[in-house]
Design a protein around this motif. Structure first.
Motif, PDB file in Angstrom:
ATOM      1  N   ARG A 177       0.807  -1.221   0.000  1.00 20.71           N
ATOM      2  CA  ARG A 177       0.000   0.000   0.000  1.00 20.71           C
ATOM      3  C   ARG A 177       0.844   1.278   0.000  1.00 20.71           C
ATOM      4  O   ARG A 177       0.525   2.221  -0.738  1.00 20.71           O
ATOM      5  CB  ARG A 177      -0.952  -0.016   1.201  1.00 20.71           C
ATOM      6  CG  ARG A 177      -2.076  -1.042   1.061  1.00 20.71           C
ATOM      7  CD  ARG A 177      -2.946  -1.107   2.316  1.00 20.71           C
ATOM      8  NE  ARG A 177      -3.691   0.109   2.522  1.00 20.71           N
ATOM      9  CZ  ARG A 177      -4.871   0.379   1.967  1.00 20.71           C
ATOM     10  NH1 ARG A 177      -5.420  -0.500   1.130  1.00 20.71           N
ATOM     11  NH2 ARG A 177      -5.496   1.494   2.219  1.00 20.71           N
ATOM     12  N   PRO A 178       1.929   1.366   0.780  1.00 17.56           N
ATOM     13  CA  PRO A 178       2.730   2.605   0.719  1.00 17.56           C
ATOM     14  C   PRO A 178       3.247   2.900  -0.684  1.00 17.56           C
ATOM     15  O   PRO A 178       3.244   4.055  -1.121  1.00 17.56           O
ATOM     16  CB  PRO A 178       3.883   2.319   1.697  1.00 17.56           C
ATOM     17  CG  PRO A 178       3.311   1.343   2.669  1.00 17.56           C
ATOM     18  CD  PRO A 178       2.403   0.468   1.856  1.00 17.56           C
ATOM     19  N   PHE A 179       3.685   1.874  -1.410  1.00 16.25           N
ATOM     20  CA  PHE A 179       4.184   2.100  -2.767  1.00 16.25           C
ATOM     21  C   PHE A 179       3.048   2.398  -3.733  1.00 16.25           C
ATOM     22  O   PHE A 179       3.196   3.215  -4.655  1.00 16.25           O
ATOM     23  CB  PHE A 179       4.984   0.876  -3.246  1.00 16.25           C
ATOM     24  CG  PHE A 179       6.408   0.881  -2.790  1.00 16.25           C
ATOM     25  CD1 PHE A 179       7.365   1.612  -3.474  1.00 16.25           C
ATOM     26  CD2 PHE A 179       6.795   0.167  -1.663  1.00 16.25           C
ATOM     27  CE1 PHE A 179       8.689   1.629  -3.053  1.00 16.25           C
ATOM     28  CE2 PHE A 179       8.117   0.181  -1.234  1.00 16.25           C
ATOM     29  CZ  PHE A 179       9.068   0.911  -1.927  1.00 16.25           C
ATOM     30  N   GLU A 180       1.916   1.743  -3.552  1.00 19.92           N
ATOM     31  CA  GLU A 180       0.776   2.017  -4.424  1.00 19.92           C
ATOM     32  C   GLU A 180       0.316   3.463  -4.265  1.00 19.92           C
ATOM     33  O   GLU A 180       0.027   4.158  -5.237  1.00 19.92           O
ATOM     34  CB  GLU A 180      -0.370   1.054  -4.110  1.00 19.92           C
ATOM     35  CG  GLU A 180      -1.624   1.255  -4.958  1.00 19.92           C
ATOM     36  CD  GLU A 180      -1.358   1.118  -6.458  1.00 19.92           C
ATOM     37  OE1 GLU A 180      -2.034   1.811  -7.238  1.00 19.92           O
ATOM     38  OE2 GLU A 180      -0.462   0.334  -6.847  1.00 19.92           O
ATOM     39  N   TYR A 181       0.268   3.947  -3.018  1.00 17.71           N
ATOM     40  CA  TYR A 181      -0.098   5.342  -2.770  1.00 17.71           C
ATOM     41  C   TYR A 181       0.913   6.292  -3.411  1.00 17.71           C
ATOM     42  O   TYR A 181       0.552   7.326  -3.980  1.00 17.71           O
ATOM     43  CB  TYR A 181      -0.159   5.625  -1.269  1.00 17.71           C
ATOM     44  CG  TYR A 181      -1.265   4.905  -0.537  1.00 17.71           C
ATOM     45  CD1 TYR A 181      -2.343   4.344  -1.214  1.00 17.71           C
ATOM     46  CD2 TYR A 181      -1.225   4.784   0.852  1.00 17.71           C
ATOM     47  CE1 TYR A 181      -3.353   3.677  -0.540  1.00 17.71           C
ATOM     48  CE2 TYR A 181      -2.236   4.122   1.539  1.00 17.71           C
ATOM     49  CZ  TYR A 181      -3.297   3.570   0.845  1.00 17.71           C
ATOM     50  OH  TYR A 181      -4.287   2.915   1.518  1.00 17.71           O
ATOM     51  N   LEU A 182       2.181   5.930  -3.316  1.00 16.70           N
ATOM     52  CA  LEU A 182       3.232   6.768  -3.876  1.00 16.70           C
ATOM     53  C   LEU A 182       3.105   6.883  -5.388  1.00 16.70           C
ATOM     54  O   LEU A 182       3.191   7.981  -5.957  1.00 16.70           O
ATOM     55  CB  LEU A 182       4.592   6.172  -3.500  1.00 16.70           C
ATOM     56  CG  LEU A 182       5.842   6.968  -3.904  1.00 16.70           C
ATOM     57  CD1 LEU A 182       5.850   8.338  -3.245  1.00 16.70           C
ATOM     58  CD2 LEU A 182       7.096   6.192  -3.528  1.00 16.70           C
TER      59      LEU A 182
END
Length: 343
Positions: A177-182
Motif C-alpha cells: 500500500r505505501p508504494f501504491e499510494y506513492l
C-alpha cells in the motif's frame, strides 16, 4: 498482411527521465500513515476541477485563516516543523485558490518539497518504504500537484523539469500500500498537467519516458492507478503531436496496442466501467491514424467487437458511442458496403 509494413523502422521510447544525480541517489540505502483517502489523491480523470477550487464558492475560502496559511508555508523550510505543515497545507490545497503561487514564490518552499522527494529515493530500491514515509511524501506530492494545476505556475514548473523527480516513484513495482499510494499520487501530478490540454505539456512529456512508465502501470497497477495512467495516455493521444509520435513507428504502436489488449482481457475478469471508458477512448483515437487503423483491424480484441461489455456500458452512452464509432472506423470498405446494404 504484415502490420509492421505500414510503419517506419522501430525506435524506442525516449529514456532520459532520470538525471545522473537521481540515479546515484537511488542506488543508496536509507530508511508514509497512508493518506486518508487515495481516491482524493487521484485527478478527477476526465471530469471538471473540484468546485471548491474557485474562490468564494460556498464561502469556504472566506473561512481560511490566511495568516495560518503563511505560517505553514514558512514552516515548510524548517525540518522540525515540515511534516505537520505538509499535512495541513495538503488538506487546504483545494480551498485556497492562490496556494500554488504562494508555494512557488515563497523562498525555499519548492526546494523543501523536492528535498522531501529526494529523501525517499534510498528506500524505494530496495523497497523499504514505510506507511509514515509514504504519507509524508504524498503530502508533498499533493502540493506539487497543486502547483502543476495552476495556470500561473504550470509553465515554470515544467521549465524546471520538476516532473522528472517523480519518475523514480513510477518505476517502482512493489504492490504494498505505501508504494501504491506513492505511484498513484505521482500519477496525479502528471494527470493534473495533461488535464489542461496544453501543447507545452505534451511536448515536455514526449521528451521523457512517461509513456512506457504509464504502460507498465496499466499492466500491473491497481484499478485506480491503471485508470489514471490510461487517462494520461489518452490525453497524450488526443493531442495531434502525441498521436503522431506514438504511431510514428511500429514498435511504439505495438507496445501501446499490446498493453491495451491485455487490459481488455483483464477487464473481462475484473470489470471496471471507468477503466474501460478510457481504454476504448484510446483505441478510438488510435483509429484516427491511417496506419494504426489498418493494424487495429487485426489486433482489436474480440471482446470489443461482441457483446462482452454490454452490461458494463449499459448506463454509459458516451462510451457506447465511442465503441460504435471505433468499430465503424475499423470496418473495411467492403464491410461498410455490406453493412449498408443489409440495413
Amino acid at each position: 498482411m504484415n502490420m509492421q509494413h505500414s510503419f517506419t523502422s522501430p525506435l524506442s521510447f525516449p529514456r532520459r527521465s532520470l538525471s545522473s544525480p537521481v540515479q546515484s541517489i537511488m542506488s543508496n540505502n536509507a530508511t508514509i500513515q497512508p493518506p486518508v483517502s487515495m481516491e482524493s489523491r487521484a485527478p478527477a480523470v476526465g471530469g471538471p476541477a473540484p468546485p471548491n477550487m474557485a474562490g468564494g464558492q460556498g464561502g469556504v475560502v472566506g473561512h481560511i485563516d490566511r495568516e495560518q496559511i503563511y505560517t505553514w508555508i514558512q514552516e515548510l523550510t524548517h525540518p522540525e516543523t515540515r511534516e505537520q505543515a505538509l499535512l495541513e497545507l495538503s488538506k487546504k490545497r483545494e480551498v485556497v485558490p492562490d496556494l500554488a503561487p504562494l508555494l512557488w514564490h515563497s523562498f525555499g518552499t519548492i526546494a523543501a518539497l523536492l528535498q522531501e522527494i529526494v529523501m525517499i529515493y534510498p528506500v524505494i530500491n530496495p523497497p523499504n518504504l514505510t506507511a509514515q514515509q509514504s504519507n509524508r511524501v504524498c503530502n508533498a506530492l499533493a502540493l506539487l500537484q497543486c502547483v502543476a494545476s495552476h495556470p500561473e505556475t504550470r509553465t515554470p514548473f515544467l521549465s524546471a523539469h520538476i516532473p522528472l523527480f517523480l519518475y523514480p516513484f513510477l518505476h517502482t513495482v512493489s504492490k504494498s500500500r505505501p508504494f501504491e499510494y506513492l505511484r498513484l499520487t505521482s500519477l496525479g501530478v502528471v494527470g493534473a498537467l495533461v488535464k489542461t490540454d496544453e501543447q507545452e505539456v505534451i511536448n515536455f512529456l514526449l521528451t521523457t519516458e512517461i509513456i512506457p512508465l504509464c504502460l507498465r502501470i496499466m499492466e500491473s497497477g491497481s484499478e485506480l492507478s491503471k485508470t489514471v495512467a490510461t487517462f494520461i495516455l489518452q490525453k497524450i493521444l488526443l493531442d495531434e503531436t502525441g498521436l503522431s509520435y506514438i504511431c510514428q513507428t511500429y514498435e511504439r504502436f505495438s507496445h501501446v496496442a499490446t498493453v491495451l489488449g491485455k487490459m481488455v482481457q483483464g477487464l473481462v475478469k475484473e470489470p471496471s466501467a471507468r477503466l474501460l471508458k478510457h481504454v476504448i477512448r484510446c483505441y478510438l483515437r488510435l483509429s484516427d491514424n491511417p496506419r494504426a487503423k489498418e493494424a487495429l483491424r487485426q489486433v482489436l480484441p474480440d471482446q470489443l467487437r461482441d457483446s462482452t461489455f454490454s452490461n458494463l456500458l449499459r448506463e454509459d452512452n458516451n462510451t457506447k458511442k465511442w465503441l460504435s464509432q471505433l468499430l465503424l472506423n475499423l470496418m473495411s470498405p467492403s464491410d461498410a458496403h455490406t453493412s449498408f446494404v443489409t440495413q
